[in-house]
Design an enzyme around this catalytic site. Sequence first.
Site, PDB file in Angstrom:
ATOM      1  N   ASP A  53      44.752  34.657  42.934  1.00  0.00           N
ATOM      2  CA  ASP A  53      45.616  35.471  43.800  1.00  0.00           C
ATOM      3  C   ASP A  53      46.279  34.633  44.891  1.00  0.00           C
ATOM      4  OD1 ASP A  53      44.448  37.683  42.360  1.00  0.00           O
ATOM      5  OD2 ASP A  53      42.757  37.591  43.738  1.00  0.00           O
ATOM      6  N   GLU A 220      49.426  46.464  41.816  1.00  0.00           N
ATOM      7  CA  GLU A 220      48.587  46.085  42.961  1.00  0.00           C
ATOM      8  C   GLU A 220      49.215  44.863  43.614  1.00  0.00           C
ATOM      9  OE1 GLU A 220      44.784  45.257  41.206  1.00  0.00           O
ATOM     10  OE2 GLU A 220      45.590  43.787  39.808  1.00  0.00           O
TER      11      GLU A 220
END
Length: 564
Positions: A53, A220
């Site tokens: 991420d 997301e």
Amino acid sequence: MLNLKCTILAVAAAAIATSLPATAATPTVSNVWVGDLGNGKYKNPIINADYSDPDVVRVGDDYYMTASSFCDIPGLPILHSRDLVNWEIIGHAIASMPEYAQAAPDPSHGNAVWAPSIRYHNGEFYIYYGDPDLGIFMTKTKDPAGPWEPLVHVHKAKGIIDTCPYWDEDGKAYIAHGYAGSRAGVKSIIGMIEMTPDGKSTIGPDRVIYDGHIENETIEGAKMYKRGDWYYIFSPAGGVSTGWQEVLRAKNPWGPYEVRNVMDQGTTNFNGPHQGAWIDTPDGQQDWFIHFQDKGPYGRVVLLEPMKWNEDGWPVIGVDPDGDGRGEPVATYTKPAVGKTYPVMTPAESDEFDSPFLGLQWQWKGNPNALWYFADANASQLRLFSHHNPGAERIYDMSNLLLQKFPAENFTATAKVQFCPRKNNGKVMTGERAGLVVMGYNYGGLVFESREDGLYLTDVQGLKANKGGKETVGAGVKIPDDGNLYLRVTVKRVGVKNPSKKEDYKCEATFSYSLDGKKYTELGSKLAVTEGHWIGAKVGLFCSRDWDSNDSGWMNVDWFRITK
């Protein structure tokens, strides 16, 4: 050009020049993976290691990256680059996790620090992250190399993840975020909360601003920017290993948002390409996107893509061979035009233990204890003291595991060690263990044991540890009483030649040992390596005991080296 208040602030370079991290005279260069091809081009992944991420901010000529760290400490790694291809670790934003930011005891596999965002605002660097059990946390600093200020609990909630701050020109501030279905009871939506301008607390309720259930399931990872009159939220959808990159845009931060798919796997072997950062070059002439690819046991590795803006105000990430406005990743490409050529460098891997501090590549499975180790710079060695983990019947359950990320698909890790269990009246006490481990849901390693009749080296494996799998220990071989040995693990990718999905990435680990550092003997069966909880497998060291006492034995580590 990115919104100056949000991320770039090119004029701020002079203001923070005195605080930039010093670059080593001789940069670290990996023996097993280098993204810079040395001919003006690079290959993906630029970092073939599990910096999950990733998010990046540019300040002047400098780029700073952070990534998810979950329960591993130190947390929130900080990497620095000047060309987006060559990166070095310069520190961590979390040295130790405070009690108010801990939802479960260590090791809390897969919990805590999820999908952070790093931004530069009013002369300071900010990092926000979502803890799926506790809510939104923030830390800030003027020097990205640290130290960073103590974590601030910005917003208490269950299920909020993947948080990103945005400071608008009118003085208002916002946090865009996703939802973890496992905690919130719903996913595939993007939310927004207004926050105070100082970024330390929220104002008003959380609101859903986009519902992706129909066309963008599991959306997301929100990253918020502004370009011209449009607010943009870059959000991945479709799942970690199978998804794509969406971009939302609106004229108001609360919406309504339009949405477009701007990158997917296309015809490439890069599965699930998404979630990352939009950045540009110092002159504002080129746009780039850094994101991850999920490679199973190797974790979520870091890729760099060219990016351009179409006349209709939508970005395209990667290359777009069919011109449909949806890009795909590149395998090789011309390096970003940053105006200069910088030295080749990679995140640290090997460690000679010549410093009184642990190398920045190392992390523990929870808050470190000062009594776990001694970095003895005078002796150029690391001493790991045996530690009792009450209730931990498996290595998987220990918090004093000193581990680092896999640096490539194929590599060898070797450690020169000496096991020195505690003695009582000249007799070795039983119940102490130490060794070299590969850690994932499946784990294994070479483990010293102190027994009544001397020292043994055993092969240890635990399969499906996350499902309660038990640990097995081989019969072992008796070793010299001085405990000196070389421990080695060789990791190789096996299976599909050109993987195109996460399941195609398989690897195995072979363990061996040597008395002289020349001739190695295999011990135990090969380990089918698997990922851990939201992370790739890791490799490293440990030292433990199964009793409490007023003293301990130890394992000396002369060096730890990553080679081909």
